[in-house]
Enzyme design. Sequence first.
Site, short mmCIF file in Angstrom:
data_model
loop_
_atom_site.label_atom_id
_atom_site.label_comp_id
_atom_site.label_asym_id
_atom_site.label_seq_id
_atom_site.Cartn_x
_atom_site.Cartn_y
_atom_site.Cartn_z
N THR A 204 40.44 47.04 27.75
CA THR A 204 41.86 46.69 27.60
C THR A 204 42.22 45.32 28.19
OG1 THR A 204 42.44 47.77 29.69
CG2 THR A 204 42.52 49.12 27.69
N LYS A 205 41.25 44.65 28.81
CA LYS A 205 41.58 43.43 29.56
C LYS A 205 41.72 42.22 28.63
CE LYS A 205 41.68 45.28 33.67
NZ LYS A 205 41.47 46.70 33.38
N THR A 206 42.10 41.08 29.23
CA THR A 206 42.41 39.88 28.43
C THR A 206 41.20 39.35 27.67
OG1 THR A 206 42.07 38.55 30.43
CG2 THR A 206 44.34 39.15 29.87
#
Length: 406
Positions: A204-206
């Site tokens: 889910t991270k950038t």
Amino acid sequence: MNQNTKAKVGNTSPSNNFIPFALPSIGKEEEEAVVKVIRSNWLTTGKVTENFEKEFCKKIGSKYAIAVNSATAGLHLALDSFNLKKESYVITSPYTFTSAAEVTRYLNLHPLFVDITEEDYNIDPILIEKAIRSNKNVSAIMPVHIAGHLCKMKEIMDIANKKNIPVFEDAAHAFPVCEASSGKEKKKFAGTFGDAGIFSFYATKTITTGEGGMIVTDNDKIVQHMKMMRLHGIDCDVWDRQKTKKNKWYYEVKAPGYKYNLTDIASAIGIEQLKKVDIFTKRRIKIAKLYNKAFKEYDFLTLPPASESHCWHLYIIRINNAKLKINRDEFIQKLLDKGIGVSVHFIPLHIMPYYKSCYGLKPEDFPRSMEKYLTSISLPIYPALDDEKVKYIINSVVEIGSRSYR
């Protein structure tokens, strides 16, 4: 809504199916890079991971980068590298995921929770200083850049330097975010203020490698220790032995280390994601601006803290209970009923059964964290979220709030 503002409720029918809370942005470039690694027959930590580390250093301006299989592993290695006094305390925030606190327990240390500021979700430097004054057994500080919003690192570093306390930045949410400096000074990125910074590449991270993380540091003394402990405490990993040793089969175990290395398959994805991160960030910023513009006129909502030092890993709104007939959980359910995936960041650690029972903590011990937890909702914000879906989310939030207005 304000007293003189009418709700602007448009079409609230989704154009297609459920809008997930988060989606990774994976393209053909990542697929081709993974296939290339598979065909090379070198799948574990090797040349590709080395390249990923080098490129990450270039991007963030750190001297060293160490790829690991999770940010949790990175936090553990960073704390372990300083050989902190057993049974001492590591200051961190209760308003975060459990990783920051749990790694202290791996090393027979204790988390010392400090509440967040009034204006945002990050740890309060004033309360950090107060905690150090009242507890003489503090061995480290671990600030967490919540949602991609930079902590007050200058204030935190001033406190740490005066007390000669190491700082480990939990930058799991904060790639790439930097603080603009005045004069001729270069911009400093989150993760490069303290003794080490730790990033997450969770799905889910950038940017993502599926699972994974990166430690960055300029400290020559700890980097070799972390590299050794990353892979079983072995003095030279298999890739380095292939490059440098005559007897490529020979190695020595210097310490009881861990299995925290990142594979070349994951690193191949990471390299391609790194090339796109500025594009991803621009899109996240645009979505945040669309949300801010739409929501600012409604007094049943509180917007995230305004800051140029933000990469918008999360977009967290707060509902005003005094203005609504429904609570946060009911608001969430209505969004889910409309086909919008949302989440809550975070359930404070001091009300989790383990920390609550182990340290005798009560909900009222950290009132700012509790207040924000009980009113916060994280909305979708990711590059693949198109303007039509953003508009639908906005209209749905406004409609639910307007229909529930007191």
